[in-house]
Design a protein around this motif. Structure first.
Motif, short mmCIF file in Angstrom:
data_model
loop_
_atom_site.label_atom_id
_atom_site.label_comp_id
_atom_site.label_asym_id
_atom_site.label_seq_id
_atom_site.Cartn_x
_atom_site.Cartn_y
_atom_site.Cartn_z
N GLU A 64 12.01 0.67 -12.09
CA GLU A 64 13.36 1.02 -11.69
C GLU A 64 14.26 -0.11 -12.19
O GLU A 64 14.00 -1.29 -11.89
CB GLU A 64 13.47 1.16 -10.18
N VAL A 65 15.28 0.23 -12.97
CA VAL A 65 16.10 -0.79 -13.62
C VAL A 65 17.56 -0.60 -13.24
O VAL A 65 18.08 0.53 -13.27
CB VAL A 65 15.97 -0.73 -15.16
N PHE A 66 18.21 -1.70 -12.90
CA PHE A 66 19.64 -1.71 -12.63
C PHE A 66 20.32 -2.66 -13.62
O PHE A 66 19.74 -3.68 -13.98
CB PHE A 66 19.93 -2.21 -11.21
N ALA A 67 21.54 -2.32 -14.01
CA ALA A 67 22.40 -3.27 -14.73
C ALA A 67 23.75 -3.24 -14.03
O ALA A 67 24.17 -2.18 -13.55
CB ALA A 67 22.54 -2.88 -16.20
N ILE A 68 24.41 -4.37 -13.96
CA ILE A 68 25.65 -4.46 -13.19
C ILE A 68 26.73 -5.15 -14.01
O ILE A 68 26.44 -6.05 -14.81
CB ILE A 68 25.39 -5.21 -11.86
N ASP A 69 27.97 -4.72 -13.83
CA ASP A 69 29.12 -5.42 -14.40
C ASP A 69 29.59 -6.47 -13.39
O ASP A 69 30.00 -6.12 -12.27
CB ASP A 69 30.27 -4.46 -14.70
N LEU A 70 29.51 -7.73 -13.76
CA LEU A 70 30.04 -8.78 -12.89
C LEU A 70 31.52 -8.53 -12.63
O LEU A 70 32.24 -7.99 -13.47
CB LEU A 70 29.86 -10.15 -13.56
N LEU A 71 31.97 -8.91 -11.45
CA LEU A 71 33.39 -8.80 -11.12
C LEU A 71 34.20 -9.50 -12.21
O LEU A 71 33.90 -10.63 -12.59
CB LEU A 71 33.66 -9.44 -9.76
N GLY A 72 35.20 -8.81 -12.76
CA GLY A 72 36.02 -9.38 -13.82
C GLY A 72 35.62 -8.92 -15.21
O GLY A 72 36.33 -9.21 -16.18
N PHE A 73 34.52 -8.18 -15.31
CA PHE A 73 34.03 -7.76 -16.64
C PHE A 73 33.68 -6.27 -16.66
O PHE A 73 33.49 -5.65 -15.61
CB PHE A 73 32.80 -8.58 -17.04
N GLY A 74 33.57 -5.74 -17.87
CA GLY A 74 33.15 -4.36 -18.04
C GLY A 74 34.05 -3.38 -17.31
O GLY A 74 35.27 -3.47 -17.37
N ARG A 75 33.43 -2.46 -16.59
CA ARG A 75 34.18 -1.44 -15.85
C ARG A 75 34.43 -1.85 -14.40
O ARG A 75 34.97 -1.06 -13.62
CB ARG A 75 33.42 -0.11 -15.91
N SER A 76 34.00 -3.05 -14.02
CA SER A 76 34.28 -3.55 -12.67
C SER A 76 35.74 -3.99 -12.56
O SER A 76 36.41 -4.21 -13.57
CB SER A 76 33.35 -4.72 -12.32
N ARG A 89 27.14 -15.17 -7.86
CA ARG A 89 25.90 -15.29 -7.07
C ARG A 89 26.00 -14.41 -5.83
O ARG A 89 25.07 -13.65 -5.52
CB ARG A 89 25.68 -16.75 -6.66
N ASP A 90 27.11 -14.51 -5.12
CA ASP A 90 27.28 -13.72 -3.90
C ASP A 90 27.32 -12.22 -4.22
O ASP A 90 26.78 -11.40 -3.47
CB ASP A 90 28.56 -14.14 -3.17
N GLN A 91 27.98 -11.87 -5.33
CA GLN A 91 28.04 -10.45 -5.73
C GLN A 91 26.63 -9.91 -6.01
O GLN A 91 26.26 -8.84 -5.52
CB GLN A 91 28.90 -10.29 -6.98
N LEU A 92 25.85 -10.65 -6.78
CA LEU A 92 24.51 -10.20 -7.13
C LEU A 92 23.61 -10.15 -5.90
O LEU A 92 22.82 -9.22 -5.72
CB LEU A 92 23.90 -11.13 -8.20
#
Length: 316
Positions: A64-76, A89-92
């Protein structure tokens, strides 16, 4: 690991999670495995979940794989905040505890590697393992390395200025001062987010130029046009440095895999490898024929090494 499947270049549709009142974009692929930890992929400066599309498709048959946009980047969301390793760190950490629901193997490239190391070192209850791909972050005894500092030195001046080496040196000397000037920050950001400049920067840090597609350039360009992107850019360059890499490594308790793109002009892989080994000698590492983003240049190799390591070392 199952047989290699050609990585897809089509991004998997994602969804949104609310974090501290902000919309965070993430992608989820593959089925939950009772015996295998989920993977969380974390992008570098200026990138997004799109940068992991070949890895999501290549790993989701086994994990099971997740990818995330850090706050301030991508579609976040891109709110006006002080961006830092502590924030990400806190977001992740909250994403792992609230959305994934169990310890994950964090895999981060460059800035995302540093953020992932912050989680694994300072929030050990969230990390089953840590994979760093040309990770950023300063050691105590030397100057900062990799992005975003490298971005400052790697940005080419416009073509008319390229021939004048003295001007280039002058630009390098005053770049710190420039970053403190709002108008200069605005103009510089407008310059470096141009698709041709993005392509030029990628050509410096990718060994395999065929991996630099129009799609890749567009995926980096698009979020840079979002409202708030300038504030994120200026904050990242002005924020105080986070915890030093050696301090974080001393706190680390989970297995560590280093995947180095050896042709990275921003990171001296062999030199940094020695520093990592000094503070965490029991790590596993591989040197790959790639630049700053090995997961995008040699995805089959990265997917195989990462998957095999999780099965043999994290679960072994």
């Amino acid at each position: 690991m199952q047989g290699t499947i050609a990585p897809s270049t089509t991004p998997i549709p994602g969804k949104y999670w609310q974090w501290r009142g902000h919309r965070i974009y993430y992608v989820q692929a593959g089925e939950k495995h009772t015996q295998r930890p989920p993977l969380l992929l974390v992008h570098g400066f200026g990138a997004s979940t799109d940068h992991w599309r070949k890895n999501l498709s290549g790993l989701c048959n086994d994990f099971e794989v997740f990818a995330i946009d850090l706050l301030g980047f991508g579609r976040s969301a891109k709110p006006k905040l002080e961006y830092s390793g502590d924030l990400w760190r806190d977001q992740l950490y909250d994403f792992i505890t609230e959305v994934i629901g169990q310890k994950a193997v964090l895999a981060g490239n460059s800035l995302g590697g540093y953020a992932s190391l912050c989680v694994a070192g300072q929030r050990p209850d969230a990390a089953a393992g840590l994979v760093l791909l040309n990770s950023a972050g300063p050691f105590s005894e030397n100057q900062p390395s990799a992005e975003p500092e490298a971005l400052q030195t790697e940005i080419e001046p416009p073509p008319p200025l390229k021939a004048n080496e003295q001007l280039q040196k002058l630009l390098g000397d005053v770049v710190k001062w420039i970053f403190q000037q709002p108008l200069a920050q605005f103009l510089l950001f407008q310059y470096i987010k141009q698709p041709w400049v993005i392509r030029q920067t990628l050509e410096k840090v990718y060994l395999d130029k065929s991996a630099i597609t129009d799609q890749l350039v567009e995926e980096i360009y698009r979020p840079a046009c979002d409202s708030g992107a300038l504030d994120v850019f200026t904050s990242v360059f002005s924020t105080p440095q986070g915890e030093k890499v050696d301090v974080l490594l001393k706190q680390l308790t989970c297995p560590l895999l280093l995947l180095w793109g050896e042709a990275d002009p921003w990171v001296n892989a062999r030199e940094r490898s020695n520093k990592f080994r000094q503070y965490y000698p029991q790590l596993t590492e591989h040197f790959l024929r790639a630049g700053h983003c090995p997961h995008d240049e040699v995805p089959d190799e990265v997917n195989r090494l990462l998957g095999d390591w999780v099965l043999s070392t994290v679960m072994g």
